[in-house]
Write an enzyme that holds these catalytic residues in place. Structure first.
Site, PDB file in Angstrom:
ATOM      1  CB  SER A 132      -0.953  -0.042   1.199  1.00 27.92           C
ATOM      2  OG  SER A 132      -1.902   0.985   1.130  1.00 27.92           O
ATOM      3  CG  ASP A 346       5.248  24.412   2.578  1.00 35.84           C
ATOM      4  OD1 ASP A 346       4.225  23.738   2.771  1.00 35.84           O
ATOM      5  OD2 ASP A 346       6.005  24.772   3.506  1.00 35.84           O
ATOM      6  CG  HIS A 399      -5.553  -2.083  -0.142  1.00 33.57           C
ATOM      7  ND1 HIS A 399      -4.875  -1.523  -1.205  1.00 33.57           N
ATOM      8  CD2 HIS A 399      -4.958  -1.584   0.977  1.00 33.57           C
ATOM      9  CE1 HIS A 399      -3.920  -0.725  -0.761  1.00 33.57           C
ATOM     10  NE2 HIS A 399      -3.953  -0.738   0.554  1.00 33.57           N
TER      11      HIS A 399
END
Length: 420
Positions: A132, A346, A399
């Site tokens: 993952s 940022d 998953h």
């Protein structure tokens, strides 16, 4: 060094800069890794286990089985506690942490930490395994340090590259919608029961064992279970008899509330909720609670959907919402920093398509067709950016495939690499 389950265990701790690329004097973070070495295996290659999440530590194995056991046949295994987790200065609601520091918990800094361990161990190259988010880290690693990695093994972890975060969440909601419809089809009573529980929570104060009121919107977050291999069944068992009558009044059972409380609390991984959306951030753009905004575009996921009358009504999945920092006691202390993080712009670029295309690393990746966390289409696109990635495309797993057959999946990936 100690010896457990037939292997030597060696602990490594390094004091590293909070920011590897613009270090502030005196601002350091302690990062921990546990090495598992087979008997007589001091010269075996090393594979680094990069944990999924983000915000969770490396596994604490009690036996040489699964993914780790399969790798121990051929490797030493380095279990890295990613910064802010486990024994690497774990961050929770009691930590005094700024949004600037939270922004330094992404894959680029994790990879720089790993590079420090590679140098510490005196290795020219090593291999990487990533589940993952760990696969996201591998993609960032090869973008920055391609000469450091020999082979890479990814499971459910090829990130969307060059894709806006809002589009990523649109894809996850659509994948969850398909999975949810299948759940309602296979478990016929589930939809009416979910609607009934949510309607009840909108009108009746039910309190979790941790002391706070359970809201319907928080209850709906249990849909993350739909992305796991046994999710249909575990949710069905949870929902089969949630109510009892107490002094003539319908109330939720205490065992139901206890189980839901466990599922909706981030006490075991507060960092996951806090930094989850930042892993998708790119330079110049704030995430601005993308999952919270995009849910309103997809019928059935709207926050204020009426459980009794909405045409479609769904649980949510691997999505984080700003109000969770108000409702979950485990997140209260991180609320201000998390809300500031959602407005930051940022962020450095994490992935380099040109770097991936030039890296000589040989990679193999398990890509799950029905993955509701890491969309299949974006994973295929990223796989094509790698110079040499051999895909294992499958619908046999969700998953969390490595929980069900970790050793088998790793053997398949090893075979893809070794057979070419």
């Amino acid at each position: 060094m100690i010896r457990r389950f037939g292997h030597d265990i060696i602990e490594h701790t390094l004091q590293l800069p909070w920011d590897h690329f613009a270090p502030v004097p005196g601002e350091t973070i302690e990062v921990f890794a546990r090495e598992i070495r087979p008997s007589g295996g001091a010269e075996l290659p090393v594979v680094v286990y990069l944990q999924g999440g983000p915000g969770f530590p490396a596994p604490r194995p009690t036996a040489a089985d699964g993914v780790i056991g399969e790798f121990l046949k051929t490797h030493r295994v380095l279990l890295l506690d990613q910064r802010g987790t486990g024994r690497s200065n774990r961050i929770d609601q009691h930590s005094k942490v700024s949004s600037r520091q939270l922004a330094l918990l992404r894959a680029d800094q994790i990879c720089a930490d790993a590079e420090a361990f590679r140098e510490h161990l005196g290795l020219k190259r090593w291999d990487l395994f990533g589940q993952s988010f760990g696969g996201f880290c591998i993609t960032a690693y090869l973008s920055r340090y391609p000469s450091s990695v020999g082979r890479a093994f990814l499971t459910g972890g090829l990130p969307a590259v060059g894709v806006d975060i809002d589009d990523i969440y649109r894809a996850t909601y659509r994948a969850l919608q398909r999975r949810h419809d299948a759940f309602y089809h296979q478990i016929p009573f589930a939809e009416s029961r979910i609607r009934e529980v949510c309607a009840h929570l909108d009108t009746t104060a039910e309190v979790l064992p941790t002391g706070e009121r359970l809201t319907s919107r928080r209850f709906r977050t249990i849909g993350i279970e739909l992305g796991r291999g046994h999710g249909f069944d575990t949710l069905a068992y949870l929902l089969e008899e949630p109510f009892r009558t107490l002094r003539g009044e319908k109330r939720l059972r205490s065992d139901f509330l206890a189980e839901v409380g466990r599922r909706v609390s981030f006490a075991d991984g507060p960092l996951y909720a806090t930094i989850h959306e930042s892993i998708y951030a790119y330079p110049g753009a704030a995430t601005r609670w993308s999952a919270h905004r995009i849910r309103e575009e997809i019928p059935g996921f709207e926050e204020d959907a009426a459980p009794q009358t909405a045409d479609k009504f769904y649980l949510t999945g691997e999505h984080i919402f700003p109000w969770q920092f108000d409702e979950d006691p485990a997140l209260h202390g991180l609320s201000e920093a998390a809300k500031e993080l959602a407005e930051r712009t940022d962020f450095p670029e994490l992935y380099s398509p040109s770097g991936l295309a030039s890296a000589e690393t040989v990679a193999a990746a398990a890509i799950y067709a029905d993955d509701i966390f890491v969309p299949f289409g974006y994973s295929r696109n990223t796989a094509e950016m790698y110079r040499d990635l051999r895909p294992y495309l499958t619908n046999l797993f969700q998953h969390d495939g490595i929980r069900h057959d970790g050793a088998g999946i790793v053997r398949t990936l090893k075979g893809l690499i070794d057979d070419h």
